[in-house]
Scaffold this motif. Structure first.
Motif, short mmCIF file in Angstrom:
data_model
loop_
_atom_site.label_atom_id
_atom_site.label_comp_id
_atom_site.label_asym_id
_atom_site.label_seq_id
_atom_site.Cartn_x
_atom_site.Cartn_y
_atom_site.Cartn_z
N THR A 48 0.85 -1.17 0.00
CA THR A 48 0.00 0.00 0.00
C THR A 48 0.90 1.23 0.00
O THR A 48 1.95 1.24 0.64
CB THR A 48 -0.93 0.01 1.23
OG1 THR A 48 -1.78 -1.15 1.16
CG2 THR A 48 -1.80 1.25 1.28
N LEU B 272 -3.39 -7.20 -7.12
CA LEU B 272 -3.17 -7.48 -5.71
C LEU B 272 -3.43 -8.97 -5.48
O LEU B 272 -4.50 -9.47 -5.82
CB LEU B 272 -4.13 -6.67 -4.83
CG LEU B 272 -3.87 -5.18 -4.73
CD1 LEU B 272 -4.97 -4.51 -3.92
CD2 LEU B 272 -2.53 -4.93 -4.08
N LYS C 6 -2.08 -0.90 -3.58
CA LYS C 6 -3.17 0.06 -3.38
C LYS C 6 -2.56 1.44 -3.17
O LYS C 6 -1.56 1.58 -2.46
CB LYS C 6 -4.01 -0.35 -2.16
CG LYS C 6 -5.24 0.51 -1.95
CD LYS C 6 -6.07 0.02 -0.78
CE LYS C 6 -6.78 -1.26 -1.08
NZ LYS C 6 -8.02 -1.13 -1.81
N THR D 243 -9.20 5.47 -2.63
CA THR D 243 -8.26 4.39 -2.90
C THR D 243 -8.37 3.93 -4.34
O THR D 243 -9.42 4.05 -4.99
CB THR D 243 -8.51 3.17 -1.98
OG1 THR D 243 -9.79 2.62 -2.27
CG2 THR D 243 -8.43 3.55 -0.51
N LYS D 244 -7.26 3.38 -4.83
CA LYS D 244 -7.22 2.83 -6.18
C LYS D 244 -6.24 1.66 -6.19
O LYS D 244 -5.14 1.77 -5.65
CB LYS D 244 -6.75 3.90 -7.17
CG LYS D 244 -6.73 3.43 -8.62
CD LYS D 244 -6.35 4.56 -9.55
CE LYS D 244 -6.41 4.10 -11.00
NZ LYS D 244 -6.07 5.20 -11.92
N ASN D 245 -6.67 0.56 -6.78
CA ASN D 245 -5.78 -0.59 -6.94
C ASN D 245 -4.88 -0.35 -8.13
O ASN D 245 -5.34 -0.01 -9.22
CB ASN D 245 -6.56 -1.89 -7.10
CG ASN D 245 -7.22 -2.30 -5.81
OD1 ASN D 245 -6.78 -1.95 -4.73
ND2 ASN D 245 -8.30 -3.06 -5.91
#
Length: 167
Positions: free
Chosen positions: A79, A164, A115, A158-160
């Protein structure tokens, strides 16, 4: 407009450039401007150990026009926090913020991905910032009410970035 290029090496003169960029936006208090500059100083003093990574958008003629500062979130596997993304007022609305964010994401994909977390205020002044994150594929994940002051919440977007892996 001259050709814009990106660099991630931090130079001593970037302290002034960051202060100028952040101040030009008229969004931030004097203490917030000081913090933006402090992160450059911290990076210059400690290098990667500082945990602060930068991407500067600039031209040969003008120098830095915008920048992003990000870094790994402590105690997480993949992250990252987006600490700052700012574009000089004279360049706002021309897509430079999106290009800077794309550069940050590309750098994260070359690593582990993961993330990316961006936080901002709920004040009306920050509505364009909120729309920017949403239009760039972020989701509003959390809100903590009265975080900054009564009636001013903190918003977590948030953004991936990249795959992941989950157990």
């Amino acid at each position: 407009m001259h050709e814009i290029f990106f660099r991630d090496q931090v130079r001593a003169e970037d302290r002034h450039a960051v202060r100028e960029i952040v101040t030009s936006t008229a969004f931030f208090s004097a203490s917030e401007v000081d913090v933006a500059e402090e992160l450059v100083t911290e990076r210059l003093a400690k290098g990667e150990e500082s945990g602060y990574f930068f991407v500067f958008a600039e031209t040969l003629e003008r120098g830095p026009l915008g920048y992003a500062c990000y870094g790994p979130t402590p105690c997480t596997e993949s992250t990252h926090d987006l600490y700052w993304i700012a574009v000089h007022e004279e360049m706002r609305g021309q897509g430079l913020g999106r290009k800077l964010l794309a550069e940050v994401e590309a750098r994260l994909r070359r690593g582990k991905g993961g993330k990316l977390i961006a936080e901002t205020s709920s004040r009306e002044q920050y509505a364009p910032t909120q729309r920017f994150y949403l239009s760039c594929g972020f989701s509003l994940e959390a809100r903590i009410r009265d975080y900054y002051s009564p009636g001013e919440d903190i918003l977590y977007f948030t953004k991936n970035i990249g795959p992941l892996e989950r157990d």
